[in-house]
Design an enzyme around this catalytic site. Structure first.
Site, PDB file in Angstrom:
ATOM      1  N   ILE A  25       0.835  -1.208   0.000  1.00  0.00           N
ATOM      2  CA  ILE A  25       0.000   0.000   0.000  1.00  0.00           C
ATOM      3  C   ILE A  25       0.868   1.256   0.000  1.00  0.00           C
ATOM      4  O   ILE A  25       0.641   2.193  -0.772  1.00  0.00           O
ATOM      5  CB  ILE A  25      -0.966  -0.018   1.211  1.00  0.00           C
ATOM      6  CG1 ILE A  25      -1.935  -1.201   1.092  1.00  0.00           C
ATOM      7  CG2 ILE A  25      -1.735   1.299   1.319  1.00  0.00           C
ATOM      8  CD1 ILE A  25      -2.758  -1.478   2.341  1.00  0.00           C
ATOM      9  N   THR A  42      -4.613   4.744   7.904  1.00  0.00           N
ATOM     10  CA  THR A  42      -5.490   3.759   7.256  1.00  0.00           C
ATOM     11  C   THR A  42      -4.923   2.356   7.466  1.00  0.00           C
ATOM     12  O   THR A  42      -5.235   1.446   6.704  1.00  0.00           O
ATOM     13  CB  THR A  42      -5.638   4.040   5.741  1.00  0.00           C
ATOM     14  OG1 THR A  42      -4.331   4.105   5.162  1.00  0.00           O
ATOM     15  CG2 THR A  42      -6.368   5.334   5.474  1.00  0.00           C
ATOM     16  N   SER A  43      -4.071   2.189   8.500  1.00  0.00           N
ATOM     17  CA  SER A  43      -3.468   0.865   8.708  1.00  0.00           C
ATOM     18  C   SER A  43      -4.250   0.087   9.763  1.00  0.00           C
ATOM     19  O   SER A  43      -5.209  -0.613   9.446  1.00  0.00           O
ATOM     20  CB  SER A  43      -1.988   0.989   9.061  1.00  0.00           C
ATOM     21  OG  SER A  43      -1.802   1.680  10.274  1.00  0.00           O
ATOM     22  N   ARG A  44      -3.885   0.235  11.020  1.00  0.00           N
ATOM     23  CA  ARG A  44      -4.638  -0.378  12.112  1.00  0.00           C
ATOM     24  C   ARG A  44      -4.708   0.643  13.250  1.00  0.00           C
ATOM     25  O   ARG A  44      -3.742   1.365  13.510  1.00  0.00           O
ATOM     26  CB  ARG A  44      -3.963  -1.659  12.622  1.00  0.00           C
ATOM     27  CG  ARG A  44      -4.175  -2.871  11.742  1.00  0.00           C
ATOM     28  CD  ARG A  44      -5.632  -3.358  11.724  1.00  0.00           C
ATOM     29  NE  ARG A  44      -5.827  -4.527  10.866  1.00  0.00           N
ATOM     30  CZ  ARG A  44      -6.177  -4.479   9.589  1.00  0.00           C
ATOM     31  NH1 ARG A  44      -6.378  -3.312   8.990  1.00  0.00           N
ATOM     32  NH2 ARG A  44      -6.353  -5.595   8.899  1.00  0.00           N
ATOM     33  N   ASP A  47      -9.208   5.871   9.123  1.00  0.00           N
ATOM     34  CA  ASP A  47     -10.113   4.849   8.599  1.00  0.00           C
ATOM     35  C   ASP A  47     -10.191   3.684   9.587  1.00  0.00           C
ATOM     36  O   ASP A  47     -10.968   2.759   9.382  1.00  0.00           O
ATOM     37  CB  ASP A  47      -9.605   4.341   7.238  1.00  0.00           C
ATOM     38  CG  ASP A  47     -10.590   3.391   6.567  1.00  0.00           C
ATOM     39  OD1 ASP A  47     -11.796   3.737   6.508  1.00  0.00           O
ATOM     40  OD2 ASP A  47     -10.178   2.299   6.117  1.00  0.00           O
ATOM     41  N   GLU A  57     -12.249  -0.068  17.402  1.00  0.00           N
ATOM     42  CA  GLU A  57     -13.292  -0.076  16.363  1.00  0.00           C
ATOM     43  C   GLU A  57     -14.178  -1.315  16.415  1.00  0.00           C
ATOM     44  O   GLU A  57     -15.298  -1.305  15.887  1.00  0.00           O
ATOM     45  CB  GLU A  57     -12.678   0.065  14.967  1.00  0.00           C
ATOM     46  CG  GLU A  57     -11.895  -1.168  14.505  1.00  0.00           C
ATOM     47  CD  GLU A  57     -11.341  -1.008  13.093  1.00  0.00           C
ATOM     48  OE1 GLU A  57     -10.703   0.021  12.831  1.00  0.00           O
ATOM     49  OE2 GLU A  57     -11.541  -1.923  12.273  1.00  0.00           O
ATOM     50  N   HIS A  84     -13.467   2.072   8.451  1.00  0.00           N
ATOM     51  CA  HIS A  84     -12.693   0.952   7.891  1.00  0.00           C
ATOM     52  C   HIS A  84     -13.221   0.554   6.512  1.00  0.00           C
ATOM     53  O   HIS A  84     -13.633  -0.591   6.298  1.00  0.00           O
ATOM     54  CB  HIS A  84     -12.709  -0.253   8.845  1.00  0.00           C
ATOM     55  CG  HIS A  84     -11.495  -1.130   8.682  1.00  0.00           C
ATOM     56  ND1 HIS A  84     -10.824  -1.702   9.731  1.00  0.00           N
ATOM     57  CD2 HIS A  84     -10.810  -1.519   7.564  1.00  0.00           C
ATOM     58  CE1 HIS A  84      -9.804  -2.412   9.272  1.00  0.00           C
ATOM     59  NE2 HIS A  84      -9.776  -2.307   7.957  1.00  0.00           N
ATOM     60  N   GLN A  85     -13.193   1.502   5.606  1.00  0.00           N
ATOM     61  CA  GLN A  85     -13.692   1.232   4.259  1.00  0.00           C
ATOM     62  C   GLN A  85     -12.599   1.332   3.204  1.00  0.00           C
ATOM     63  O   GLN A  85     -12.883   1.303   2.005  1.00  0.00           O
ATOM     64  CB  GLN A  85     -14.839   2.205   3.922  1.00  0.00           C
ATOM     65  CG  GLN A  85     -14.409   3.664   3.779  1.00  0.00           C
ATOM     66  CD  GLN A  85     -15.537   4.555   3.300  1.00  0.00           C
ATOM     67  OE1 GLN A  85     -16.377   4.951   4.088  1.00  0.00           O
ATOM     68  NE2 GLN A  85     -15.555   4.884   2.022  1.00  0.00           N
ATOM     69  N   PHE A 108     -10.577  -0.736   2.131  1.00  0.00           N
ATOM     70  CA  PHE A 108     -10.514  -1.914   1.247  1.00  0.00           C
ATOM     71  C   PHE A 108     -11.736  -2.022   0.329  1.00  0.00           C
ATOM     72  O   PHE A 108     -11.763  -2.860  -0.562  1.00  0.00           O
ATOM     73  CB  PHE A 108     -10.465  -3.197   2.107  1.00  0.00           C
ATOM     74  CG  PHE A 108     -11.778  -3.479   2.795  1.00  0.00           C
ATOM     75  CD1 PHE A 108     -12.143  -2.781   3.919  1.00  0.00           C
ATOM     76  CD2 PHE A 108     -12.674  -4.407   2.274  1.00  0.00           C
ATOM     77  CE1 PHE A 108     -13.379  -3.006   4.544  1.00  0.00           C
ATOM     78  CE2 PHE A 108     -13.902  -4.650   2.886  1.00  0.00           C
ATOM     79  CZ  PHE A 108     -14.251  -3.938   4.022  1.00  0.00           C
TER      80      PHE A 108
HETATM   81  P1  NAI Z   1       2.760  -4.951   3.656  1.00  0.00           P
HETATM   82  O1  NAI Z   1       3.084  -6.095   4.543  1.00  0.00           O
HETATM   83  O2  NAI Z   1       2.935  -5.084   2.177  1.00  0.00           O
HETATM   84  O3  NAI Z   1       3.614  -3.651   4.110  1.00  0.00           O
HETATM   85  C1  NAI Z   1       3.802  -3.266   5.416  1.00  0.00           C
HETATM   86  C2  NAI Z   1       5.129  -2.530   5.481  1.00  0.00           C
HETATM   87  O4  NAI Z   1       5.269  -1.956   6.779  1.00  0.00           O
HETATM   88  C3  NAI Z   1       6.331  -3.462   5.270  1.00  0.00           C
HETATM   89  O5  NAI Z   1       7.179  -2.949   4.258  1.00  0.00           O
HETATM   90  C4  NAI Z   1       7.015  -3.467   6.621  1.00  0.00           C
HETATM   91  O6  NAI Z   1       8.434  -3.623   6.537  1.00  0.00           O
HETATM   92  C5  NAI Z   1       6.623  -2.089   7.146  1.00  0.00           C
HETATM   93  N1  NAI Z   1       6.814  -1.921   8.579  1.00  0.00           N
HETATM   94  C6  NAI Z   1       6.745  -2.852   9.565  1.00  0.00           C
HETATM   95  N2  NAI Z   1       7.040  -2.294  10.758  1.00  0.00           N
HETATM   96  C7  NAI Z   1       7.314  -0.986  10.506  1.00  0.00           C
HETATM   97  C8  NAI Z   1       7.696   0.108  11.340  1.00  0.00           C
HETATM   98  N3  NAI Z   1       7.880  -0.041  12.652  1.00  0.00           N
HETATM   99  N4  NAI Z   1       7.892   1.314  10.758  1.00  0.00           N
HETATM  100  C9  NAI Z   1       7.733   1.467   9.422  1.00  0.00           C
HETATM  101  N5  NAI Z   1       7.379   0.465   8.607  1.00  0.00           N
HETATM  102  C10 NAI Z   1       7.154  -0.743   9.139  1.00  0.00           C
HETATM  103  O7  NAI Z   1       1.273  -4.544   4.014  1.00  0.00           O
HETATM  104  P2  NAI Z   1       0.239  -3.685   3.144  1.00  0.00           P
HETATM  105  O8  NAI Z   1      -0.532  -4.580   2.267  1.00  0.00           O
HETATM  106  O9  NAI Z   1       0.932  -2.520   2.557  1.00  0.00           O
HETATM  107  O10 NAI Z   1      -0.751  -3.193   4.293  1.00  0.00           O
HETATM  108  C11 NAI Z   1      -0.301  -2.404   5.377  1.00  0.00           C
HETATM  109  C12 NAI Z   1      -1.327  -2.435   6.475  1.00  0.00           C
HETATM  110  O11 NAI Z   1      -2.516  -1.770   6.033  1.00  0.00           O
HETATM  111  C13 NAI Z   1      -1.820  -3.861   6.833  1.00  0.00           C
HETATM  112  O12 NAI Z   1      -0.979  -4.475   7.783  1.00  0.00           O
HETATM  113  C14 NAI Z   1      -3.185  -3.603   7.392  1.00  0.00           C
HETATM  114  O13 NAI Z   1      -3.064  -3.448   8.800  1.00  0.00           O
HETATM  115  C15 NAI Z   1      -3.607  -2.276   6.763  1.00  0.00           C
HETATM  116  N6  NAI Z   1      -4.739  -2.440   5.856  1.00  0.00           N
HETATM  117  C16 NAI Z   1      -5.820  -1.605   6.016  1.00  0.00           C
HETATM  118  C17 NAI Z   1      -6.927  -1.734   5.199  1.00  0.00           C
HETATM  119  C18 NAI Z   1      -8.101  -0.830   5.320  1.00  0.00           C
HETATM  120  O14 NAI Z   1      -9.182  -1.172   4.804  1.00  0.00           O
HETATM  121  N7  NAI Z   1      -7.982   0.340   5.922  1.00  0.00           N
HETATM  122  C19 NAI Z   1      -6.993  -2.806   4.182  1.00  0.00           C
HETATM  123  C20 NAI Z   1      -5.761  -3.547   4.035  1.00  0.00           C
HETATM  124  C21 NAI Z   1      -4.692  -3.386   4.862  1.00  0.00           C
END
Ligand code: NAI
Length: 332
Positions: A155, A232-234, A258, A263, A295-296, A298
């Site tokens: 992302i 928008t992560s967690r 988000d 939540e 949380h939308q 996705f």
């Molecule tokens: P990903 O696993 O491809 O990327 C996560 C990145 O964060 C990795 O490059 C990792 O090295 C990095 N990371 C880990 N610890 C870190 C730190 N302390 N400081 C900086 N970077 C760090 O995951 P992706 O697909 O990019 O998704 C990221 C997050 O987004 C997911 O874990 C999920 O929690 C959240 N998410 C939210 C959605 C939503 O609907 N709002 C939908 C999908 C994911």
């Protein structure tokens, strides 16, 4: 083989049925969230499919194990809500959907940034009421501003590309820098520099013990006064009470969320005829410079189709070979 799908909304029924069309999987849908009380609904199922706010703690897993469930097929990328040790101990495999549409979440992040900046949510209401005054609506050019992306996985990388396209200077922080992100024009810096220099900070890292409350009082104090913060992560990557203090002091100039750390008791439900039981969340809603979506990130057609397809592939592969396509296991 019976699959029990928990937290099932109408869109889950549609996309999961479509994805399973050519299989002999028997899908049973439950509107209920999965937790230790509802887990017994899975009596007779070999697989349960769960979403982000289902409770997959030790107690739930113990019930599932007793019922003979062999696999948990997450319909999400994040797996912070699963007790992997308990699952492993119970011999239950866990699988996830590592990537479905990084564009969906990255584009939603940009939507929050643009809305907060240009206040289109407020302009929409004003114009409908015949109020064409512009006071309070002033924004800034994104072009030339410094955007800090925390976490440049799937992302974060898409987001870096979009923000570079806007003409932002993009700073990034990630324990595992990615050459592709640098090719886009972003630059990896220490977290301290990112916090201190960015006009906009976006969080795209997973929730882990290391990132829990990464944005706390100390981190906020290091930020530029008036910074825009978007998550928008967690939810629990942010200490919400610290952020409220930052909003009250003006250190945080705008907040886009988000996700929210508590939540699970709110999101994905219609509480409009009830009340918001969470006072911290209710306080957030009082700020004019806070924009929250439930949380939308996705929630696009493409992402939902990909989530369903990968979930069904995880299950059929597990059924055939005993190992899912995208297993989640305990770190070594
Ligand atoms: P990903 O696993 O491809 O990327 C996560 C990145 O964060 C990795 O490059 C990792 O090295 C990095 N990371 C880990 N610890 C870190 C730190 N302390 N400081 C900086 N970077 C760090 O995951 P992706 O697909 O990019 O998704 C990221 C997050 O987004 C997911 O874990 C999920 O929690 C959240 N998410 C939210 C959605 C939503 O609907 N709002 C939908 C999908 C994911």
């Amino acid at each position: 083989m019976r699959i029990d799908v928990f937290s099932a909304k109408p869109h889950d029924l549609f996309f999961m049925r479509e994805a399973a069309r050519d299989t002999n999987l028997e899908l049973q849908f439950h509107e209920a969230r999965l937790n230790r009380d509802t887990a017994r609904l899975a009596d007779g199922a070999k697989v349960v499919s769960a979403f982000v706010n289902d409770d997959l703690g030790q107690d739930t897993i113990a019930v599932l194990a007793k019922l003979g469930v062999q696999m948990i097929a997450l319909r999400s990328a994040g797996f912070n809500h699963v007790n992997l040790r308990a699952a492993q101990g119970a011999g239950i495999s866990v699988a996830r959907v590592p990537a479905y549409s990084p564009h969906a979440v990255a584009e939603h992040t940009v939507a929050l940034i643009l809305t907060l900046n240009r206040k289109t949510h407020r302009a929409f209401n004003r114009v409908r009421e015949g109020n064409f005054a512009l006071d309070g609506l002033m924004g800034f050019d994104l072009h030339g501003k410094i955007a800090g992306i925390v976490g440049t996985g799937l992302i974060g990388t898409v987001l870096a590309r979009i923000l570079c396209g806007f003409g932002c200077e993009v700073l990034a922080s990630d324990p595992y820098p990615d050459a592709e992100v640098e090719t886009l024009g972003a630059r990896y810096v220490e977290m301290d520099e990112l916090l201190g220099r960015a006009d906009i900070i976006t969080l795209q890292c997973p929730l882990t013990p290391d990132t829990h409350h990464l944005i706390n009082d100390a981190a906020i104090a290091r930020m530029k006064p008036g910074v825009m913060l978007v998550n928008t992560s967690r939810g629990a990557v942010i200490d919400t009470k610290a952020v409220i203090r930052g909003l009250k002091s003006g250190q945080i100039g705008a907040l886009g969320l988000d996700v929210y750390e508590e939540e699970g008791d709110l999101f994905f439900e219609d509480l409009s005829n009830s009340y918001i039981p969470d006072d911290v969340f209710a306080r957030l809603l009082t700020f004019p410079n806070v924009l929250i979506t439930g949380h939308q990130g996705f929630f696009t057609r493409e992402a939902l189709r990909a989530i369903a397809d990968t979930t069904i592939s995880n299950i059929t592969q597990f059924h055939r070979t005993g190992a899912a396509l995208h297993p989640v296991s305990l770190p070594d």
